[in-house]
Motif scaffolding. Sequence first.
Motif, PDB file in Angstrom:
ATOM      1  N   LYS A  76     -13.777  20.829   1.026  1.00  0.00           N
ATOM      2  CA  LYS A  76     -14.569  21.628   1.885  1.00  0.00           C
ATOM      3  C   LYS A  76     -15.866  20.806   2.347  1.00  0.00           C
ATOM      4  N   SER A 105     -10.528  29.407   0.893  1.00  0.00           N
ATOM      5  CA  SER A 105      -9.891  29.784  -0.494  1.00  0.00           C
ATOM      6  C   SER A 105      -8.969  28.694  -1.107  1.00  0.00           C
ATOM      7  N   LYS A 106      -8.231  28.163   0.194  1.00  0.00           N
ATOM      8  CA  LYS A 106      -7.132  27.246  -0.270  1.00  0.00           C
ATOM      9  C   LYS A 106      -7.581  25.800  -0.470  1.00  0.00           C
ATOM     10  N   ARG A 136     -13.935  28.810   7.024  1.00  0.00           N
ATOM     11  CA  ARG A 136     -13.998  30.071   6.403  1.00  0.00           C
ATOM     12  C   ARG A 136     -12.842  30.836   6.006  1.00  0.00           C
TER      13      ARG A 136
END
Length: 140
Positions: free
Chosen positions: A108, A101-102, A97
């Motif tokens: 993921k 975002s990267k 988590r």
Amino acid sequence: MTNIEEALMKCLDEIKVWMTSNKLKLNPDKTEVLTVQMKNNFNPHTIEAIQLDSGMEPAETSKVVKSLRVLFNEHLTFEEHVNSIVKCANVHLRNLRVIASKLDYELKRQLIHCLIFSKLDYCNGLLYDLPDCLIRKLQK
């Protein structure tokens, strides 16, 4: 010494002979002993400690032992093992988590599959026919 202890000592002697013949050594400092019994059946002949070698301190029995990354308890309920899997999966999810975002969607997905599902799949045959409360913990 009771019949149970005598049979256990005979079995332990056979294990030592086999290990010696295969150039292996039983390390009393690292050996854990687990006595397995039914949860609802109190056995007055519970073994407290086992003498692995003469002249050595007896090995205490444990409530939980780890073998091949699987936790076994004295009633073989696998509750500790399930809790360990859930804890490890939650740590990995929390770490993912932080960096989510990267990462793109496919990466993921691969990381979740690699880190989480591999923990669930490892030795999952032992988890067959577990109580629903433990299965629900794994499914959360």
